[in-house]
Design a protein around this motif. Structure first.
Motif, short mmCIF file in Angstrom:
data_model
loop_
_atom_site.label_atom_id
_atom_site.label_comp_id
_atom_site.label_asym_id
_atom_site.label_seq_id
_atom_site.Cartn_x
_atom_site.Cartn_y
_atom_site.Cartn_z
N ASP A 185 -60.19 82.84 15.62
CA ASP A 185 -60.54 82.98 14.21
C ASP A 185 -61.65 84.02 14.11
N LEU A 186 -61.31 85.19 13.63
CA LEU A 186 -62.27 86.29 13.58
C LEU A 186 -63.37 86.07 12.55
N THR A 187 -63.21 85.08 11.68
CA THR A 187 -64.28 84.79 10.73
C THR A 187 -65.34 83.86 11.32
N ALA A 188 -65.10 83.36 12.52
CA ALA A 188 -66.09 82.51 13.19
C ALA A 188 -67.30 83.34 13.59
N GLU A 189 -68.48 82.75 13.53
CA GLU A 189 -69.71 83.48 13.83
C GLU A 189 -69.74 84.01 15.27
N ASP A 190 -69.09 83.29 16.18
CA ASP A 190 -69.13 83.69 17.58
C ASP A 190 -67.87 84.41 18.04
N ALA A 191 -67.10 84.96 17.08
CA ALA A 191 -65.83 85.60 17.43
C ALA A 191 -66.01 86.77 18.40
N THR A 192 -66.98 87.62 18.12
CA THR A 192 -67.23 88.76 19.01
C THR A 192 -67.65 88.29 20.40
N MET A 193 -68.48 87.26 20.45
CA MET A 193 -68.90 86.71 21.73
C MET A 193 -67.70 86.14 22.50
N GLN A 194 -66.76 85.53 21.78
CA GLN A 194 -65.57 84.99 22.43
C GLN A 194 -64.71 86.11 23.03
N ILE A 195 -64.60 87.20 22.32
CA ILE A 195 -63.84 88.34 22.85
C ILE A 195 -64.52 88.93 24.07
N ASN A 248 -59.04 97.38 14.87
CA ASN A 248 -59.43 96.32 13.94
C ASN A 248 -58.43 96.30 12.78
N ASN A 249 -57.37 95.53 12.96
CA ASN A 249 -56.28 95.52 11.99
C ASN A 249 -56.27 94.26 11.11
N ALA A 250 -56.87 93.17 11.58
CA ALA A 250 -56.78 91.90 10.86
C ALA A 250 -57.32 92.03 9.44
N GLY A 251 -56.60 91.43 8.49
CA GLY A 251 -57.06 91.49 7.11
C GLY A 251 -56.28 90.52 6.22
N VAL A 291 -56.00 94.48 20.00
CA VAL A 291 -55.41 94.61 18.67
C VAL A 291 -55.62 93.30 17.93
N THR A 292 -56.37 93.35 16.83
CA THR A 292 -56.58 92.13 16.03
C THR A 292 -55.50 92.06 14.95
N GLY A 293 -55.23 90.85 14.49
CA GLY A 293 -54.17 90.67 13.50
C GLY A 293 -52.84 91.14 14.04
N ALA A 294 -52.54 90.73 15.27
CA ALA A 294 -51.42 91.33 16.02
C ALA A 294 -50.07 90.68 15.77
N THR A 295 -50.01 89.60 14.99
CA THR A 295 -48.77 88.83 14.95
C THR A 295 -47.82 89.18 13.81
N GLY A 296 -48.05 90.26 13.13
CA GLY A 296 -47.11 90.61 12.07
C GLY A 296 -47.35 92.01 11.53
N GLY A 297 -46.33 92.57 10.90
CA GLY A 297 -46.45 93.83 10.20
C GLY A 297 -47.00 94.96 11.04
N LEU A 354 -52.58 95.27 26.96
CA LEU A 354 -52.89 94.77 25.63
C LEU A 354 -53.59 93.42 25.66
N ILE A 355 -54.57 93.28 24.76
CA ILE A 355 -55.15 91.98 24.44
C ILE A 355 -54.83 91.75 22.97
N LEU A 356 -53.96 90.79 22.70
CA LEU A 356 -53.53 90.49 21.34
C LEU A 356 -54.33 89.30 20.81
N THR A 357 -54.89 89.45 19.62
CA THR A 357 -55.63 88.33 19.06
C THR A 357 -55.22 88.08 17.61
N ASP A 358 -55.14 86.80 17.27
CA ASP A 358 -54.79 86.37 15.92
C ASP A 358 -55.08 84.87 15.84
N LEU A 359 -54.88 84.31 14.66
CA LEU A 359 -55.17 82.89 14.46
C LEU A 359 -54.17 81.98 15.14
N ASP A 360 -52.89 82.30 15.04
CA ASP A 360 -51.80 81.41 15.44
C ASP A 360 -51.39 81.66 16.89
#
Length: 273
Positions: free
Chosen positions: A71-81, A97-100, A14-20, A36-42
């Motif tokens: 940081d999902l805007t990083a070029e290697d974000a998918t590789m990191q996951i 894909n919830n982050a926005g 779940v991306t953008g998992a820390t709110g709402g 669950l694998i929770l991902t977000d910036l913070d």
């Protein structure tokens, strides 16, 4: 309420998992015994969210819960996951894909950095993560992908140029991918929520409460539950509420003077930025 489908053999990202809505997506899946694998910036917020989810469960030991600050805007974000999943011996069969991000401002007053963030987060990240997930699940002949668009994808209104257009991309991309993956048993669903009572639009708690009571806004809990149900049924699209479905028609025929009124009253006077 209908009994929830058990997902005890599944693992979800779940991306953008820390709110709402993101937190509610994670909680809804956890209540179905999904790892669950929770991902977000913070990172701190991720651990707080993980703790909240565990405290909300009757049997918290039934699931495994992982946090991945990213940081999902990083070029290697998918590789990191991918690397995280491989190193943790995880094979997720659900991706949400919830982050926005959201802003209400004219393009001329939107910084190049903000424009890049919209493109990187709503377009490049969603595309690359969806592709990575689809390739993995295509071989397994099962899986569920849920991408978050918005009702605004039908709303070319002043002030919403970047949000609406990038959300429109997510909808069209997801609908096409739905058909591409159908023969392989992988469901691709796009959710286009109308108003949801979150902090995204900056409403006060009292206004959100009133809007929910008169059914102008849906609660994150209700939306997440219904969206997950549609995803598990491999529906191609979910729009919450009959009022939102009807409003698509009226938004499409909104005359230019009304659209200009939004610009003159809100954008030009700086009421909303």
């Amino acid at each position: 309420m209908k009994k929830r489908v058990d997902l005890s053999s599944s693992c979800a990202i779940v991306t953008g998992a820390t709110g709402g809505i993101g937190t509610q997506f994670a909680l809804e899946l956890a209540r179905r015994n999904c790892d669950l694998i929770l991902t977000d910036l913070d990172e701190h917020a991720l651990y707080e969210t993980a703790g909240f989810i565990r405290r909300s469960l009757e049997e918290p030991d039934n699931i495994s819960l992982y946090v991945l600050p990213l940081d999902l805007t990083a070029e290697d974000a998918t590789m990191q996951i991918e690397q995280f999943c491989d190193e943790s011996d995880l094979d997720p069969d659900i991706l949400i894909n919830n982050a926005g991000i959201f802003s209400f401002a004219p393009i001329t007053r939107t910084s190049p950095r903000k424009l890049d963030t919209f493109i990187d987060l709503h377009i490049r990240s969603v595309t690359m993560l969806s592709r990575w997930f689809a390739r993995r699940r295509k071989a397994a002949h099962c899986g569920w992908l849920l991408n978050m668009s918005s009702m605004s994808c039908w709303m070319p209104m002043p002030g919403l140029a970047m949000y609406a257009s990038t959300k429109a991309y997510i909808r069209v991309f997801s609908r096409s991918l739905h058909y591409e993956m159908k023969d392989y048993g992988v469901g691709v669903t796009v959710a286009c929520p109308g108003g949801i009572a979150t902090d995204l639009f900056g409403l006060s708690p009292k206004l959100k409460e009133l809007a929910v009571k008169i059914h102008v806004l849906d609660t994150p809990e209700s939306f997440a539950r219904k969206a997950v149900n549609r995803m598990l049924k491999k529906k191609k699209q979910y729009i919450n509420g009959w009022l939102n479905r009807i409003s698509i028609l009226f938004v499409g025929i909104t005359p230019t003077p009304v659209r200009m009124l939004v610009k003159h009253r809100l954008l030009d006077k700086g009421i909303v930025r």
